[in-house]
Design a protein around this motif. Structure first.
Motif, short mmCIF file in Angstrom:
data_model
loop_
_atom_site.label_atom_id
_atom_site.label_comp_id
_atom_site.label_asym_id
_atom_site.label_seq_id
_atom_site.Cartn_x
_atom_site.Cartn_y
_atom_site.Cartn_z
N GLY A 22 0.82 -1.21 0.00
CA GLY A 22 0.00 0.00 0.00
C GLY A 22 0.84 1.25 0.00
N ALA A 23 1.87 1.28 0.80
CA ALA A 23 2.73 2.46 0.86
C ALA A 23 3.56 2.61 -0.40
CB ALA A 23 3.63 2.38 2.08
N ALA A 24 4.03 1.50 -0.95
CA ALA A 24 4.88 1.57 -2.13
C ALA A 24 4.12 2.09 -3.34
CB ALA A 24 5.47 0.19 -2.44
N TRP A 25 2.85 1.76 -3.43
CA TRP A 25 2.09 2.18 -4.60
C TRP A 25 1.00 3.19 -4.25
CZ3 TRP A 25 3.62 -3.00 -4.12
CH2 TRP A 25 4.62 -3.35 -5.00
N ASN A 26 1.04 3.75 -3.03
CA ASN A 26 0.05 4.72 -2.59
C ASN A 26 -1.37 4.24 -2.86
OD1 ASN A 26 1.94 6.59 -1.61
ND2 ASN A 26 2.35 7.27 -3.69
N GLY A 27 -1.60 2.98 -2.59
CA GLY A 27 -2.90 2.39 -2.82
C GLY A 27 -3.88 2.73 -1.71
N PRO A 28 -5.08 2.16 -1.78
CA PRO A 28 -6.09 2.42 -0.77
C PRO A 28 -5.58 2.09 0.63
CG PRO A 28 -7.00 1.17 -2.59
CD PRO A 28 -5.51 1.24 -2.80
N GLY A 29 -5.78 2.98 1.55
CA GLY A 29 -5.37 2.75 2.93
C GLY A 29 -3.93 3.09 3.21
N ALA A 30 -3.18 3.46 2.19
CA ALA A 30 -1.77 3.79 2.40
C ALA A 30 -1.69 5.08 3.20
CB ALA A 30 -1.05 3.95 1.07
N ASP A 31 -0.90 5.06 4.23
CA ASP A 31 -0.74 6.24 5.08
C ASP A 31 0.75 6.39 5.34
OD1 ASP A 31 -0.54 8.07 7.19
OD2 ASP A 31 -2.45 7.44 8.03
N ASP A 32 1.34 7.44 4.76
CA ASP A 32 2.78 7.64 4.90
C ASP A 32 3.21 7.73 6.35
OD1 ASP A 32 3.15 7.55 2.19
OD2 ASP A 32 3.31 9.70 1.92
N ALA A 33 2.38 8.37 7.19
CA ALA A 33 2.75 8.51 8.61
C ALA A 33 2.83 7.15 9.28
CB ALA A 33 1.75 9.41 9.32
N ASP A 34 1.90 6.25 8.98
CA ASP A 34 1.94 4.91 9.57
C ASP A 34 3.16 4.14 9.07
OD1 ASP A 34 -0.36 5.30 11.00
OD2 ASP A 34 -1.66 4.27 9.58
N PHE A 35 3.46 4.28 7.81
CA PHE A 35 4.61 3.59 7.23
C PHE A 35 5.90 4.11 7.85
CE2 PHE A 35 7.34 2.24 3.58
CZ PHE A 35 6.98 0.91 3.57
N GLU A 36 6.00 5.42 8.01
CA GLU A 36 7.18 6.01 8.64
C GLU A 36 7.30 5.57 10.09
OE1 GLU A 36 6.94 10.24 8.04
OE2 GLU A 36 7.00 10.01 5.87
N LYS A 37 6.18 5.49 10.79
CA LYS A 37 6.19 5.05 12.19
C LYS A 37 6.66 3.60 12.29
CE LYS A 37 3.22 4.72 16.23
NZ LYS A 37 1.85 4.86 16.74
N ALA A 38 6.21 2.78 11.36
CA ALA A 38 6.55 1.35 11.40
C ALA A 38 7.98 1.07 10.99
CB ALA A 38 5.58 0.56 10.50
N PHE A 39 8.50 1.82 10.01
CA PHE A 39 9.79 1.46 9.43
C PHE A 39 10.88 2.52 9.53
CE2 PHE A 39 6.59 -1.10 7.17
CZ PHE A 39 7.02 -2.35 7.56
N GLY A 40 10.55 3.73 9.97
CA GLY A 40 11.56 4.77 10.12
C GLY A 40 12.62 4.34 11.11
N GLY A 41 13.87 4.49 10.74
CA GLY A 41 14.98 4.11 11.61
C GLY A 41 15.31 2.63 11.60
N LYS A 42 14.55 1.83 10.89
CA LYS A 42 14.81 0.40 10.79
C LYS A 42 15.80 0.13 9.66
CE LYS A 42 11.57 -0.76 13.76
NZ LYS A 42 11.84 -1.28 15.06
N VAL A 43 16.42 -1.04 9.71
CA VAL A 43 17.31 -1.48 8.64
C VAL A 43 16.54 -2.51 7.82
CG1 VAL A 43 19.47 -2.62 8.05
CG2 VAL A 43 19.39 -1.06 10.01
#
Length: 142
Positions: A22-43
């Motif tokens: 969803g985040a990669a293709w900005n599909g339905p339900g994609a929320d950049d803030a949620d994606f950043e919260k989940a994966f920001g700072g991760k390797v």
């Protein structure tokens, strides 16, 4: 009866894949803030990162602030993807992606490549491996 632990793991994997897609293709339900919260700072280590879905995932994870490790056989294509990440991020994102050439047809090299990635990341572990590498064959079955 199915093992509840296995079913829970599969459900978790499906949730991660849905979030990534969803985040990669900005599909339905994609929320950049949620994606950043989940994966920001991760390797995040992505195989098959030189084109297609792998390349799209590189951009999405990098934009979210993840430190991205790019793997594929074609180094020149990995460099192109890395350079595009740096150019498009404008100094934001997960820093300069690490290029780690990898040929998945040589399983004997995997342990050494994992050690190489950890060393290049100053001992940081890999939080998520997206095993996207592979090939396809288009032919008629007879």
């Amino acid at each position: 009866l199915a093992d509840p632990l296995l079913l829970g793991s599969l459900a978790g994997i499906c949730g991660v894949v849905a979030t990534i897609a969803g985040a990669a293709w900005n599909g339905p339900g994609a929320d950049d803030a949620d994606f950043e919260k989940a994966f920001g700072g991760k390797v995040v280590w992505i195989t098959g990162a030189s084109s297609g879905i792998g390349e799209a995932l590189v951009y999405a994870f990098h934009k979210a602030g993840a430190r991205v490790v790019l793997s594929a056989r074609r180094v020149s294509e990995l460099e192109r993807v890395r350079d595009a990440c740096v150019r498009e991020s404008g100094g934001r994102g997960g820093g300069v992606p690490l290029i780690l050439p990898l040929d998945l047809s040589k399983p004997g090299e995997m342990k050494g490549k994992a050690e190489e990635a950890t060393a290049a990341l100053a001992g940081a572990g890999i939080d998520l491996l997206v095993h996207n590498g592979g090939g396809s064959s288009r032919a008629l079955a007879e």
